[in-house]
Every structure is written in C-alpha cells, then in structure tokens.
Design an enzyme around this catalytic site. Structure first.
Site, short mmCIF file in Angstrom:
data_model
loop_
_atom_site.label_atom_id
_atom_site.label_comp_id
_atom_site.label_asym_id
_atom_site.label_seq_id
_atom_site.Cartn_x
_atom_site.Cartn_y
_atom_site.Cartn_z
N HIS A 1 -2.64 6.08 -38.38
CA HIS A 1 -3.12 7.41 -38.06
C HIS A 1 -2.21 8.09 -37.03
O HIS A 1 -2.69 8.71 -36.08
CB HIS A 1 -4.56 7.35 -37.57
CG HIS A 1 -5.51 6.81 -38.60
ND1 HIS A 1 -5.99 7.57 -39.64
CD2 HIS A 1 -6.02 5.55 -38.76
CE1 HIS A 1 -6.79 6.81 -40.40
NE2 HIS A 1 -6.82 5.59 -39.88
N TRP B 1 2.92 6.18 1.42
CA TRP B 1 2.99 6.57 0.01
C TRP B 1 2.84 8.08 0.00
O TRP B 1 1.80 8.61 0.37
CB TRP B 1 1.87 5.91 -0.80
CG TRP B 1 1.97 6.15 -2.26
CD1 TRP B 1 2.66 5.41 -3.17
CD2 TRP B 1 1.32 7.19 -3.01
NE1 TRP B 1 2.51 5.93 -4.43
CE2 TRP B 1 1.69 7.03 -4.37
CE3 TRP B 1 0.48 8.25 -2.68
CZ2 TRP B 1 1.24 7.87 -5.38
CZ3 TRP B 1 0.03 9.11 -3.67
CH2 TRP B 1 0.42 8.91 -5.01
N LYS C 1 -1.00 -0.12 -4.19
CA LYS C 1 -2.04 -1.01 -4.66
C LYS C 1 -3.42 -0.37 -4.68
O LYS C 1 -4.13 -0.44 -5.67
CB LYS C 1 -2.07 -2.27 -3.76
CG LYS C 1 -3.11 -3.30 -4.16
CD LYS C 1 -2.76 -3.94 -5.49
CE LYS C 1 -3.70 -5.05 -5.85
NZ LYS C 1 -3.43 -5.57 -7.20
N GLU D 1 4.10 -0.35 -15.71
CA GLU D 1 3.98 -0.34 -14.26
C GLU D 1 5.20 -0.96 -13.58
O GLU D 1 5.69 -0.43 -12.58
CB GLU D 1 2.74 -1.12 -13.81
CG GLU D 1 1.44 -0.37 -13.91
CD GLU D 1 0.27 -1.21 -13.43
OE1 GLU D 1 -0.61 -0.67 -12.75
OE2 GLU D 1 0.22 -2.42 -13.74
N GLU E 1 -4.18 -3.05 -21.54
CA GLU E 1 -3.82 -3.69 -20.27
C GLU E 1 -2.40 -4.25 -20.34
O GLU E 1 -1.62 -4.14 -19.37
CB GLU E 1 -4.82 -4.78 -19.93
CG GLU E 1 -4.50 -5.59 -18.68
CD GLU E 1 -4.46 -4.76 -17.40
OE1 GLU E 1 -3.97 -5.30 -16.40
OE2 GLU E 1 -4.91 -3.60 -17.41
N GLY F 1 -4.72 9.32 3.69
CA GLY F 1 -5.65 10.27 3.12
C GLY F 1 -4.98 11.62 2.87
O GLY F 1 -3.76 11.75 2.92
N ARG G 1 0.82 -1.21 0.00
CA ARG G 1 0.00 0.00 0.00
C ARG G 1 0.85 1.27 0.00
O ARG G 1 0.32 2.38 -0.13
CB ARG G 1 -0.92 0.02 1.22
CG ARG G 1 -1.90 -1.14 1.27
CD ARG G 1 -2.76 -1.06 2.51
NE ARG G 1 -3.63 0.10 2.48
CZ ARG G 1 -4.88 0.09 2.02
NH1 ARG G 1 -5.38 -1.04 1.54
NH2 ARG G 1 -5.60 1.18 2.03
#
Length: 616
Positions: free
Chosen positions: A512, A74, A611, A496, A489, A101, A27
């Site tokens: 294009h 984080w 995550k 990532e 994806e 937060g 996290r």
C-alpha cells in the site's frame, strides 16, 4: 533535557561539578559551563561543545571557590555557542543562573527589560530570567542576606510562564545556592558540611545517597550546613528525604565501550528485576500491588488507554495487543504529546496508564495531569521511583531496570513490555484466562531472561551483518501483529544513533505504498518469527526480493527456509508469540549499535537528542 549540578560546601566546587556534568552529559551536550564564587569574585567558564571542551578550559585557568553552579546544555533558544552556554549573568554581573526548561514569555520580558536599560549578550530565554531575578534583587529593601536572594527568585518566577529547573548564586551571599522547579526535575543531595543540587541523582550519588526530590513550585535554599524548602507562595513545603535507589557503580560504564552496549547486555538481569516477586504460581497470575486498586475496581475496568512518547509509545503498542488478547479489554494507545490537546471521549470506567522511563517526560506528565483533571484514575509505568510521575500518579508499576544512561532506550523498552505482560496476565486472570493458561504465561516469562542471554551471544555475528549495510541510504523495518511495534522500535534505534533514515511498518502495508521505496540500497528488515502469520511474512519478503531489495530477517531458530529468500538471517530462540517483541528487539538493538559504531557515530550522545525530554 539539559543538566544542572551545583555545590556548596568546604571543598573546591569546580572538580565536583565537572565530574557531575560528565554524569549528566546524556541530558544535553551542545555546550557547558560553570560559575564559582570565591573571595568577592565570580569566576565564569563556559564554551560550546562537549564537557571535555569545558574541562580543557578549566585546566588552563581553574576557578577557585567552594560554591558554584554548572550546566550542560541542549539548545532550545539560540544555537550552541559560547555566548549561549550557561551560566548567565544578570545586569550587575553579580548573579549567575543555570536553567533547564523554557520561559515562554521571555520575549515580552526581554523587551520590557531592554526598555529599562538592560543589555543582553545571548539569544537565550535563560539570560532574561537571570536579569529579571537580578532586577528584583537590586530593588529589594532587604540587606544582603540569604532572604534577599530567596525573595528575588520568588518574585522573578512569579512573572514567568513556562517550565524551569534553576540554580542561582550571588556574590553577596557566597555560601548560598537557591533552586526552584516547575516542570523540570531537581534533586537536592544532602551531605556532611556540603549540599548539592542537580537535575539528576546520578550526578550526586558518588557523594551522597540522601536525596530530596523537589516538587513543582518548590524553592530550596542551600548552605554547607542546612537547607530550607518553601513553596513559591512562601509557605513551608512538604518533602521527604529518600535514598537514591542505585549505586555509583551502576551508573558507570564498567568494561563496556559505551553505555548503550552495557545496557543492552544488562537486559537478562533487568527482565528478572521487572518480574521479581510479581509472579504467583499458586494463582497463576501476576501480583501488582502498586496499582492501588481493589479486585472489584480492576474487574470494573471497561477500557484502557496507554500513553507515552517514542520508545515508551512502542512498548504501549505491544501492551495494546497483550491486554486485548489476554484480557479482552478494549485498549488503545495515544501519543502523550497529543493527548491533552484532544478532546478524547473517555467512559467513566476508563483506566489510563502513562509510560515513561524517566518519569519526567513533560508530554507524558501533561497527559497524566489531563486524565486526572477529568476525574480518571491514572497509573504510571516508570523506572525512577522518585520521579514526578511516580509521585503524582494514582499508583503504578516500577520497572526496576536500574539507571539507563545511553540516550537510545534499550533495557527500558524490554522492561516496559515485560511489565505490560504482567499487567495483561493479571487482567486476563480476572476475566477469561484459565489457571493453566496463566501458569503457561508465567513459565514463558521465567524462561525469557535466559533466552535473551542466548541472543546476546550472537553479538559478533550481528556485528558482521550490520557492517554490510553501513552505507545504506535508508532501511525499512516490517513486522506483523505484536512485531509491528517492534519494527517501529527497531527503526527508531537505527535512526537515533546511526542517522540513517529508517521507518517501521506493518508488513501487510508493504503493497500500500511502501514498496515504492524498495531498491538495492534500501534494505528491509523483517521480523518474521514462527507464528500464525509466518507464511504471510515470507510472501512479503518475496515481493521485496523480486524488486532487488536486500532483506535481513529476524526469525525463530529452525526456520531455515528463510535462508533461501533473505540475504541475512538472525535467529532468536523459540518463544510464545506475545514475547517475540522482546526477543526480536534485542538483535535489532545490537544491529543499530554495531552499525552506528562502524559509521563513527557517538552512540551514547547522538546529535540533536537528549535522554530526558522535559521541554515541549
């Protein structure tokens, strides 16, 4: 983003919290720290870097005490440094706080507090919150008691704007933790003569599976032998004690070197779990009772909007193709982070779906709440049965994929697409899909786990291919129809975890503008199964080869003609067109994984990522 674990009980808090932080490191892993209360002293240990840096610091001078709070960060406000690591003290140095937060009005609050004589030692919004709560505590007429700290937390939170999941301790009440949440998840773990608070049940499941998932505006007080949950306004809050739906072993790495690889290899089982009990051979349809809608209500749907972020958005894009093709219902995908800031015209019979692995993604939560505010039914597709989306949505479908610890989503993507296939089948059988066609879809779905298992056997071959492109400057991923979102994806997975620039595009868009990027050190990955547009994909591959661009092709077994034009070919088993995004995504996950490992990247904890995105 960020992880919290707090403990109050009879055991030493530091080892328990340190192990919990290791479970939460996915996290956030910029810095970490803990505060432990013992014998009238607050013992603070914190530093920049991974959890192991904190572990070494604690090994040198272990903090003693049976109550404490800890955090893995984080960074949002301020760089990842020792002084910005949590916990943060108040002005007195007797209160310590950890926070997930963002406090949006922290600058205004900070300036007022400075004018009142407060001095700050970090760049964070969190330290402002610690000082604010400490100010209310010190000004309280109440005696030193749990109620005094609870009231100070409540008074402080009434003045902040933003999101928070917090845990607070104070020297005056050494056997008390106070927690609160608004927009950032918190779970209470209930033990025997010990209690826990955490941002994720994974951190407490080794000690207890009895959990309470707090709601927004809940405030909890914990001592070793009791707990109390109030609303921020002081009234009694509604809560439910539930069982964590996974075991400690499921949250461990096992025999694998990384969680990401473990979760890639779990996909045959996670796909079975997504389908288990949901396929009806008697009716040739899917059974999704969690939608909480009558057949007539389902039949009256005239438009569907799917919303998600990142990987979930890519799954939703596949769902758009699935629903429109099987059920002929107009469907569109809206990026969740944009949804509530648009004034999207929605007819009264529009059904909204929000897609999120964690069920806590803040942008997706906001999209759900905006849809509900406008009077629409909003259903969720998520993996966490106790998440906020699961609790606040009007119904939905659980993926049952088990815990996904690796930051880069793998099994959650294929499970989301599987659930959306079930949804398309259900809607299609109520519209224009025949019984025989429905049974064919069921047969295709039931064969899917074994086909994914066949793809996984090619891991070493895919590893060999990936090593050829370790030094690539960038990569382009291309596909058509169902496989356009699969290409997006695949590109997301690569950038990532390997930090190689990558982008996904429809194959037909090559001419294009995208073809200007083609050159010898810019490989192109084409998803080109044996479908109605196979020859069109071959033409695009030829265009890349004419400009000396390397090509990696993912195609169906037996389409050996691609070996003549592609530099490398990865074969997937034959399947229905609508299931190719699942089968094609698995080798692309393995490709990204092996390439990133070869580049020396930490695939489970890629730089700058976390995550669960719980801040805007």
């Amino acid at each position: 983003m960020c992880g919290i674990i707090g403990y109050v009980g009879k055991k030493e808090a530091a080892p328990i919290m340190l192990e919990g932080l290791r479970k939460l490191e996915y996290r956030g892993y910029d810095s970490a720290g803990m505060a432990v209360v013992s014998e009238g002293a607050m013992h603070l240990r914190k530093c920049a870097g991974r959890i192991e840096s904190l572990a070494k610091l604690i090994e040198k001078t272990p903090p003693k005490g049976t109550a404490g709070v800890s955090h893995t960060r984080w960074a949002t406000h301020g760089p990842p440094t020792d002084r910005n690591a949590h916990p943060h003290y108040d002005k007195s140095g007797r209160l310590a706080l950890v926070h997930n937060g963002v406090i949006e009005n922290y600058q205004t609050l900070r300036e007022k507090l400075i004018a009142e004589g407060h001095a700050f030692h970090s760049d964070t919004d969190t330290e402002v919150l610690a000082h604010l709560i400490g100010k209310h505590y010190d000004a309280s007429p109440l005696a030193h008691s749990p109620r005094r700290l609870i009231e100070a937390v409540r008074d402080g939170l009434k003045r902040v704007k933003g999101t928070y999941g917090i845990a607070v301790i104070h020297l005056d009440v050494p056997e008390l933790i106070v927690g609160a949440r608004l927009g950032s998840p918190l779970v209470v773990g209930l033990g025997h003569e010990e209690n826990f608070i955490s941002s994720d049940a994974a951190a407490v499941v080794a000690h207890t599976r009895d959990a309470i998932y707090l709601n927004d505006y809940d405030l909890v007080s914990l001592t070793p032998n009791k707990f109390e949950i109030l609303s921020l306004d002081g009234s009694q809050a509604q809560f439910e004690v539930s069982q964590v739906d996974f075991t400690q072993d499921e949250a461990e790495m096992g025999i694998y070197p990384h969680f990401m690889l473990k979760e890639i290899f779990e996909q045959p089982e996670s796909l079975k779990n997504a389908m288990r009990g949901r396929l009806s051979l008697d009716d040739g349809t899917a059974k999704l009772g969690g939608l909480n809608m009558t057949p007539r209500e389902i039949r009256d749907i005239d438009r569907i909007v799917l919303s998600g972020c990142g990987t979930a958005m890519h799954a939703a894009m596949v769902g758009e193709y699935l629903i429109e093709n099987m059920a002929r219902i107009p469907t569109e995908v809206e990026i969740a982070s944009e949804f509530r800031y648009r004034n999207m015209p929605l007819t009264k019979d529009t059904l909204l779906f929000v897609v999120s692995q964690s069920g806590e993604t803040i942008d997706t939560l906001a999209a759900m709440r905006e849809g509900q505010r406008k009077g629409h039914r909003v259903l969720g597709i998520c993996n966490n049965v106790a998440s906020t989306i699961a609790r606040e949505s009007d119904g939905g479908v659980y993926m049952h994929a088990g815990p996904e610890i690796g930051v880069a989503a793998t099994k959650s993507f294929t499970s989301q697409v599987t659930v959306l296939t079930l949804l398309a089948l259900l809607l299609g059988r109520m519209r224009n899909t025949s019984m025989s066609d429905g049974l064919k879809v069921i047969d295709d779905l039931q064969s899917l786990p074994d086909k994914v298992a066949e793809v996984l056997k090619m891991s070493e071959r895919i590893k060999e291919i990936s090593h050829k492109y370790v030094n690539a400057e960038g990569m382009l991923f291309l596909g058509r129809q169902y496989n356009y979102p699969a290409a997006m994806e695949g590109a997301l997975k690569l950038k990532e975890i390997s930090y190689i620039y990558a982008s996904g595009h429809p194959s037909a868009e090559l001419k294009h503008g995208i073809i200007a990027l083609v050159k010898p050190d810019m490989p192109c990955v084409f998803i080109a199964p044996d479908d109605a547009v196979f020859e069109k994909n071959v033409s695009n591959i030829e265009e890349v080869k004419a400009r000396r661009g390397p090509v990696i092709a993912v195609t169906t077994e037996g389409k050996t003609e691609l070996e003549k034009v592609a530099d490398d070919v990865i074969y997937i088993p034959e399947c229905a067109d609508y299931l190719t995004p699942i089968l094609a995504s698995v080798p692309l996950q393995l490709f990204a994984y092996h390439l990133a490992v070869a580049r020396g990247c930490d695939v489970d904890k890629p730089r700058n990522l976390a995550k669960s995105v719980t801040v805007e």
